[in-house]
Design a protein around this motif. Structure first.
Motif, PDB file in Angstrom:
ATOM      1  N   ILE A  40      10.745  -3.897 -14.724  1.00 30.94           N
ATOM      2  CA  ILE A  40      11.641  -3.103 -15.575  1.00 30.94           C
ATOM      3  C   ILE A  40      11.269  -1.624 -15.460  1.00 30.94           C
ATOM      4  O   ILE A  40      12.137  -0.756 -15.395  1.00 30.94           O
ATOM      5  N   LEU A  41       9.973  -1.346 -15.431  1.00 29.85           N
ATOM      6  CA  LEU A  41       9.502   0.039 -15.269  1.00 29.85           C
ATOM      7  C   LEU A  41      10.140   0.689 -14.038  1.00 29.85           C
ATOM      8  O   LEU A  41      10.620   1.820 -14.092  1.00 29.85           O
ATOM      9  N   SER A  42      10.132  -0.032 -12.932  1.00 28.71           N
ATOM     10  CA  SER A  42      10.709   0.526 -11.702  1.00 28.71           C
ATOM     11  C   SER A  42      12.229   0.430 -11.706  1.00 28.71           C
ATOM     12  O   SER A  42      12.915   1.334 -11.228  1.00 28.71           O
ATOM     13  N   GLY A  43      12.766  -0.637 -12.275  1.00 26.67           N
ATOM     14  CA  GLY A  43      14.207  -0.848 -12.241  1.00 26.67           C
ATOM     15  C   GLY A  43      15.005   0.163 -13.035  1.00 26.67           C
ATOM     16  O   GLY A  43      16.172   0.430 -12.721  1.00 26.67           O
ATOM     17  N   LEU A  44      14.410   0.747 -14.056  1.00 26.86           N
ATOM     18  CA  LEU A  44      15.106   1.731 -14.895  1.00 26.86           C
ATOM     19  C   LEU A  44      15.195   3.113 -14.248  1.00 26.86           C
ATOM     20  O   LEU A  44      15.945   3.967 -14.711  1.00 26.86           O
ATOM     21  N   ALA A  45      14.419   3.331 -13.188  1.00 25.11           N
ATOM     22  CA  ALA A  45      14.234   4.688 -12.672  1.00 25.11           C
ATOM     23  C   ALA A  45      14.963   4.939 -11.352  1.00 25.11           C
ATOM     24  O   ALA A  45      15.317   4.008 -10.625  1.00 25.11           O
ATOM     25  N   ASP A  46      15.142   6.223 -11.044  1.00 28.98           N
ATOM     26  CA  ASP A  46      15.607   6.634  -9.725  1.00 28.98           C
ATOM     27  C   ASP A  46      14.442   6.695  -8.748  1.00 28.98           C
ATOM     28  O   ASP A  46      14.609   6.490  -7.547  1.00 28.98           O
ATOM     29  N   ALA A  47      13.261   7.003  -9.257  1.00 32.55           N
ATOM     30  CA  ALA A  47      12.073   7.137  -8.418  1.00 32.55           C
ATOM     31  C   ALA A  47      10.847   6.711  -9.213  1.00 32.55           C
ATOM     32  O   ALA A  47      10.832   6.794 -10.446  1.00 32.55           O
ATOM     33  N   VAL A  48       9.831   6.243  -8.496  1.00 35.82           N
ATOM     34  CA  VAL A  48       8.573   5.814  -9.121  1.00 35.82           C
ATOM     35  C   VAL A  48       7.426   6.616  -8.526  1.00 35.82           C
ATOM     36  O   VAL A  48       7.310   6.747  -7.298  1.00 35.82           O
ATOM     37  N   VAL A  49       6.576   7.143  -9.409  1.00 34.47           N
ATOM     38  CA  VAL A  49       5.430   7.961  -8.992  1.00 34.47           C
ATOM     39  C   VAL A  49       4.137   7.236  -9.361  1.00 34.47           C
ATOM     40  O   VAL A  49       3.959   6.824 -10.520  1.00 34.47           O
ATOM     41  N   VAL A  50       3.258   7.094  -8.403  1.00 35.37           N
ATOM     42  CA  VAL A  50       1.921   6.536  -8.658  1.00 35.37           C
ATOM     43  C   VAL A  50       0.930   7.687  -8.574  1.00 35.37           C
ATOM     44  O   VAL A  50       0.837   8.369  -7.550  1.00 35.37           O
ATOM     45  N   ILE A  51       0.191   7.902  -9.656  1.00 34.89           N
ATOM     46  CA  ILE A  51      -0.688   9.076  -9.724  1.00 34.89           C
ATOM     47  C   ILE A  51      -2.118   8.733  -9.310  1.00 34.89           C
ATOM     48  O   ILE A  51      -2.694   9.400  -8.463  1.00 34.89           O
ATOM     49  N   GLU A  52      -2.710   7.719  -9.873  1.00 32.69           N
ATOM     50  CA  GLU A  52      -4.012   7.207  -9.434  1.00 32.69           C
ATOM     51  C   GLU A  52      -3.996   5.702  -9.606  1.00 32.69           C
ATOM     52  O   GLU A  52      -3.526   5.202 -10.640  1.00 32.69           O
ATOM     53  N   ALA A  53      -4.517   4.974  -8.619  1.00 36.72           N
ATOM     54  CA  ALA A  53      -4.521   3.512  -8.726  1.00 36.72           C
ATOM     55  C   ALA A  53      -5.481   2.914  -7.704  1.00 36.72           C
ATOM     56  O   ALA A  53      -5.584   3.402  -6.578  1.00 36.72           O
ATOM     57  N   SER A  54      -6.165   1.862  -8.108  1.00 37.20           N
ATOM     58  CA  SER A  54      -6.964   1.106  -7.147  1.00 37.20           C
ATOM     59  C   SER A  54      -6.019   0.188  -6.374  1.00 37.20           C
ATOM     60  O   SER A  54      -4.876  -0.038  -6.776  1.00 37.20           O
ATOM     61  N   VAL A  55      -6.495  -0.363  -5.272  1.00 41.56           N
ATOM     62  CA  VAL A  55      -5.599  -1.119  -4.382  1.00 41.56           C
ATOM     63  C   VAL A  55      -5.128  -2.445  -4.989  1.00 41.56           C
ATOM     64  O   VAL A  55      -4.097  -2.981  -4.590  1.00 41.56           O
ATOM     65  N   ASP A  56      -5.873  -2.978  -5.959  1.00 41.71           N
ATOM     66  CA  ASP A  56      -5.509  -4.278  -6.521  1.00 41.71           C
ATOM     67  C   ASP A  56      -5.052  -4.161  -7.982  1.00 41.71           C
ATOM     68  O   ASP A  56      -5.182  -5.101  -8.764  1.00 41.71           O
ATOM     69  N   SER A  57      -4.481  -3.029  -8.349  1.00 47.73           N
ATOM     70  CA  SER A  57      -4.113  -2.797  -9.746  1.00 47.73           C
ATOM     71  C   SER A  57      -2.680  -3.216 -10.031  1.00 47.73           C
ATOM     72  O   SER A  57      -1.858  -3.396  -9.116  1.00 47.73           O
ATOM     73  N   GLY A  58      -2.366  -3.318 -11.320  1.00 44.87           N
ATOM     74  CA  GLY A  58      -1.001  -3.593 -11.747  1.00 44.87           C
ATOM     75  C   GLY A  58      -0.046  -2.486 -11.356  1.00 44.87           C
ATOM     76  O   GLY A  58       1.160  -2.723 -11.151  1.00 44.87           O
ATOM     77  N   THR A  59      -0.569  -1.271 -11.247  1.00 41.53           N
ATOM     78  CA  THR A  59       0.253  -0.143 -10.821  1.00 41.53           C
ATOM     79  C   THR A  59       0.843  -0.392  -9.438  1.00 41.53           C
ATOM     80  O   THR A  59       1.997  -0.043  -9.153  1.00 41.53           O
ATOM     81  N   MET A  60       0.073  -1.010  -8.569  1.00 41.77           N
ATOM     82  CA  MET A  60       0.563  -1.309  -7.219  1.00 41.77           C
ATOM     83  C   MET A  60       1.680  -2.354  -7.261  1.00 41.77           C
ATOM     84  O   MET A  60       2.561  -2.360  -6.395  1.00 41.77           O
ATOM     85  N   ILE A  61       1.645  -3.222  -8.270  1.00 42.69           N
ATOM     86  CA  ILE A  61       2.738  -4.188  -8.441  1.00 42.69           C
ATOM     87  C   ILE A  61       4.034  -3.455  -8.761  1.00 42.69           C
ATOM     88  O   ILE A  61       5.102  -3.768  -8.224  1.00 42.69           O
ATOM     89  N   THR A  62       3.931  -2.439  -9.627  1.00 42.35           N
ATOM     90  CA  THR A  62       5.111  -1.636  -9.961  1.00 42.35           C
ATOM     91  C   THR A  62       5.665  -0.967  -8.711  1.00 42.35           C
ATOM     92  O   THR A  62       6.880  -0.955  -8.483  1.00 42.35           O
TER      93      THR A  62
END
Length: 333
Positions: A232-254
């Motif tokens: 939903i986080l990504s689906g609501l947006a025109d673009a998605v920005v990742v600022i800091e994340a480890s390779v196996d994080s939930g952020t990478m799922i987004t």
């Protein structure tokens, strides 16, 4: 009964129906397309239900029995009343107020619960960017978050994040400080706060923006809710920005969902020695756009948000110049 109360009661009833009877998202959507009003469905007989949901006679009987259980309907009516009194609303994906961008994605929620401002007014805005990152950011990550959000806010971009600790909270707080509209997509019912220390932040977001969840009131945060929340986080947006994340994080799922949904993915490059930059650097290796400033995003937004802003500034400057020239001629006349 108010429309908000009717919609909430319908929503709670339909979700419990899916749980008890075992109806998946596809069948759920088919059912509410035919009968978006629960009272209308209550008038349907087993034959009509069987035309919508193909299944064995036993399943059709269970569906019909569920929707005609008066005690259950009274239970949902009480729960709906409590939710609406807390300022929570429900919107089906068949409703014109449902976010249009979210309808585009595979597996979009059939139902959303939200707190805050009018959902139709918020999603009538033009530009939406989701910014996410680690729960344990470095000073560099925090500084980048503030800078990018402040610059996006200057172009009237709606800022979306997940209200988690770390980068998400930094994103929301900066958006509020800059007067931007911000949306929090959470992994629990909209009447609950997670993490608990963000209670004040959640209230601030609800006052000027939205708190959104596909989970009904009363559902606590659980680990399995968050990967689903990320689509939903990504689906609501025109673009998605990742600022800091480890390779196996939930952020990478987004970021993964964003790529599948056809959203532009941006990543902030970082030190090769920092574990919290490894995820961003890998996204860039895999084809994500390098983010060095807000303009990198603004040029790519629909209709070109940066271009629109520049054109407005030019028109303002021209008008100001013409006015000054006129005043000068009047004074010298």
């Amino acid at each position: 009964m108010t429309q908000d109360l009717i919609e909430m009661q319908n929503g709670l009833c339909y979700l419990e129906f899916c749980r008890q009877v075992g109806v998946n998202r596809i069948l759920f959507r088919r059912l509410i397309q035919r009968h978006p009003d629960l009272n209308d469905l209550l008038q349907a007989g087993p034959k009509e239900i069987a035309e919508i949901i193909i299944g064995p006679p036993d399943k059709i009987r269970r569906i019909y029995t569920f929707f005609n259980n008066k005690r259950l309907q009274e239970h949902f009516a009480q729960k709906a009343k409590s939710a609406v009194e807390q300022g929570i609303r429900a919107v089906f994906y068949t409703d014109p107020r449902y976010p249009g961008r979210l309808k585009e994605i595979s597996g979009c929620p059939a139902l959303l619960f939200y707190r805050g401002q009018d959902i139709a007014s918020i999603f009538a805005k033009e530009y939406f960017v989701t910014l996410v990152g680690t729960r344990t950011p470095t000073p560099y990550g925090k500084m980048v978050s503030r800078k990018i959000v402040a610059d996006l806010a200057a172009s009237s971009v709606v800022i979306i994040s997940g209200m988690a600790r770390g980068i998400d909270a930094e994103v929301h707080r900066t958006a509020l400080q800059e007067g931007a509209t911000t949306i929090a997509v959470i992994g629990c019912g909209p009447d609950l706060v997670y993490p608990p220390e963000h209670a004040d932040l959640m209230e601030e977001i609800a006052r000027s923006g939205l708190v959104i969840s596909e989970l009904p009131p009363g559902v606590p945060p659980r680990r399995q809710h968050f990967p689903a929340r990320n689509r939903i986080l990504s689906g609501l947006a025109d673009a998605v920005v990742v600022i800091e994340a480890s390779v196996d994080s939930g952020t990478m799922i987004t970021a993964g969902f964003a790529g599948e949904q056809g959203r532009d993915v941006f990543a902030v490059p970082g030190s090769i020695l920092s574990p919290l930059s490894q995820g961003c650097n890998k996204l860039i290796q895999d084809g994500a756009e390098v983010l060095t400033c807000a303009e990198d995003i603004l040029w790519r937004l629909p209709k070109g948000a940066l271009q629109t802003r520049i054109e407005q500034d030019v028109r303002t400057a021209v008008n100001r110049s013409e006015t000054e020239d006129l005043l000068t001629r009047v004074i010298n006349a």
